[in-house]
Design a protein around this motif. Sequence first.
Motif, short mmCIF file in Angstrom:
data_model
loop_
_atom_site.label_atom_id
_atom_site.label_comp_id
_atom_site.label_asym_id
_atom_site.label_seq_id
_atom_site.Cartn_x
_atom_site.Cartn_y
_atom_site.Cartn_z
N GLY A 180 -3.26 19.98 -11.95
CA GLY A 180 -3.98 19.59 -10.86
C GLY A 180 -4.07 20.61 -10.10
N VAL A 181 -4.59 20.46 -8.51
CA VAL A 181 -5.55 20.54 -7.31
C VAL A 181 -4.18 20.55 -6.47
CG1 VAL A 181 -7.25 20.95 -5.79
CG2 VAL A 181 -7.86 20.53 -8.58
N LEU A 182 -3.92 21.75 -5.31
CA LEU A 182 -3.14 21.46 -4.53
C LEU A 182 -4.23 21.57 -3.70
CD1 LEU A 182 0.03 21.14 -3.69
CD2 LEU A 182 -0.51 23.73 -3.08
N ALA A 188 1.60 29.33 -2.09
CA ALA A 188 2.55 28.00 -3.07
C ALA A 188 0.98 28.06 -4.02
CB ALA A 188 1.98 26.56 -2.20
N ALA A 189 -0.16 27.81 -3.78
CA ALA A 189 -1.28 28.17 -4.55
C ALA A 189 -1.04 29.27 -5.31
CB ALA A 189 -2.50 27.67 -3.88
N MET A 190 -1.90 30.46 -4.73
CA MET A 190 -1.93 31.51 -5.69
C MET A 190 -0.51 32.08 -6.06
SD MET A 190 -3.23 33.85 -2.10
CE MET A 190 -3.38 35.10 -3.07
N SER A 191 1.44 31.93 -6.35
CA SER A 191 1.98 31.63 -6.72
C SER A 191 1.88 30.39 -7.89
CB SER A 191 2.84 31.81 -6.10
OG SER A 191 3.39 30.49 -5.64
N ALA A 244 -5.18 35.42 3.31
CA ALA A 244 -4.42 35.19 1.74
C ALA A 244 -5.29 36.30 0.84
CB ALA A 244 -3.86 34.02 1.67
N LYS A 245 -6.97 36.41 1.23
CA LYS A 245 -7.21 37.12 0.30
C LYS A 245 -7.53 36.45 -1.64
CE LYS A 245 -7.47 41.59 1.67
NZ LYS A 245 -6.39 41.41 2.59
N PHE A 246 -7.67 34.77 -0.48
CA PHE A 246 -7.80 33.96 -1.21
C PHE A 246 -8.79 34.10 -3.09
CE2 PHE A 246 -8.14 28.93 -3.24
CZ PHE A 246 -6.93 29.36 -3.94
N ASP A 247 -8.28 34.07 -3.52
CA ASP A 247 -9.47 34.19 -5.29
C ASP A 247 -10.11 32.75 -6.07
OD1 ASP A 247 -7.53 34.27 -6.27
OD2 ASP A 247 -7.75 36.17 -7.52
N GLY A 248 -9.02 31.59 -5.50
CA GLY A 248 -9.47 30.23 -5.91
C GLY A 248 -10.52 29.70 -5.74
N LEU A 277 -7.70 24.95 -4.49
CA LEU A 277 -6.85 23.39 -3.06
C LEU A 277 -7.93 23.34 -2.72
CD1 LEU A 277 -5.74 27.22 -1.32
CD2 LEU A 277 -4.34 24.94 -1.73
N ASP A 278 -7.33 21.72 -2.38
CA ASP A 278 -8.70 20.75 -1.95
C ASP A 278 -8.30 19.53 -0.65
OD1 ASP A 278 -10.11 18.45 -1.47
OD2 ASP A 278 -10.94 18.47 -3.19
#
Length: 443
Positions: free
Chosen positions: A200-202, A222-225, A255-259, A230-231
């Motif tokens: 799923g999606v966090l 938590a999402a990156m690990s 976070a430099k989040f790439d998702g 994310l939504d």
Amino acid sequence: MANVLPSDLRGDFVLRRASVSGCLLPPDFRAVAQGDLAIVDIEVVSGAIRALRPSDAVEVAGDAVFDMDYGMVLPTLVDMHTHLDKGHIWQRNANPDGTFGGALAAVAEDRLAHWNAEDVRTRMEFGLRCAYAQGTSVVRTHIDSLPPQETISWPVFEEVRAEWSGRVELQGACLFGIDRLIDEPGFLDVIADRVKQAGGVLGAVTYMVPGLDGLLDRIFEAAMSRGLDLDFHVDETNDPAAKSLRHIAEAALRAKFDGKIVCGHCCSLAQQDMEEADRTLDLVASAGIGVVSLPMCNMYLQDRSPGRTPRWRGVTLLHEMKARGIPVAVASDNTRDPFYAYGDLDLIEVYAQATRILHLDHPVGDWISAVSTAPAGMLGVPAPSISDGAAANLILFRGRNWSELLSRPSAPRDVIRDGFTLNDRVPDYRELDHLMTGNGAVL
């Protein structure tokens, strides 16, 4: 050549003189145009589009050639923000006053009293049957994940997703208030692991709580690990002081989040002065965040006070976002529950109402992308298209232009899946009567 809308297509046929929005066709395709619609012939063989031709090409004859007489054709659509687990509880637990607070209280009461696995599954499947019959092929549902509900609803979601595979691609995002992490910090790992297990999606509901930045940093970590997208439900209020959208964008950049990140609602942004809103939108664009507006539900809920006429429409700055290159979409949101007493998971109704509420016209342009290609990109699924080689997953209308289509969004349509006419119809509400014990709402 038939002159009526075909009602029994069987995998091999030609649709002659169909009107299709140019944004849904291959970028190099050229055809005779009527306004912003291209007039095309669509040849389908073995359930897939074999050829797409301008309708000024050589005419094709045969028993399986149907003259659309300029009737519009769309690909099946993408509903990226729904609540299947809440749907259709209005009759047993209505919102007492139509307010946001009333909705929260009514849903909490109903969840505690009724949301066992059978109840959740029955209502989720009812909603999916509505969406499928009306031409939707991708649905993301948010799933209330407050303990102990997550141990009930997530297994049901996984079972329903498997059963509907091949008909509707179903995604799930967890839903809880971010303030829960203040008093119960360990909950984040528990729910993130559950979401990961379910594919799923966090997600979370964000608002201005103490330590918001730290809480967001934890969610991003938590999402990156776990490799999760994310939504978020964001700032669903008319309070201009609600600025968690900006904080989410800043957290994503830290976070430099790439998702993939989706933010829904973002209502308060429209209540802020434009200088403040511009600063937030710049951050949202830099962070690569997509935004989905829920125009029907938010027009229903926002600025509601008994005996007082509402002063605003409840929607976010979709035009300004799109102008910056921010991906934007509209979606169904809640359906016949305390947050929205109406709705049928019909994206044609959603798009028609969004056109009125958000002024997605003059010109119409490519706004149909808000229920098709744009949400597909935000969800990471193949974009619906009408192009050579694509599966013949189509919606056929008698309406010949946007005015005719959007004036009668409930008019008859034919849904085509893999080249075959879909015979499914929306289910009768009476099928849910055995679940409807509660406060007796009759709206």
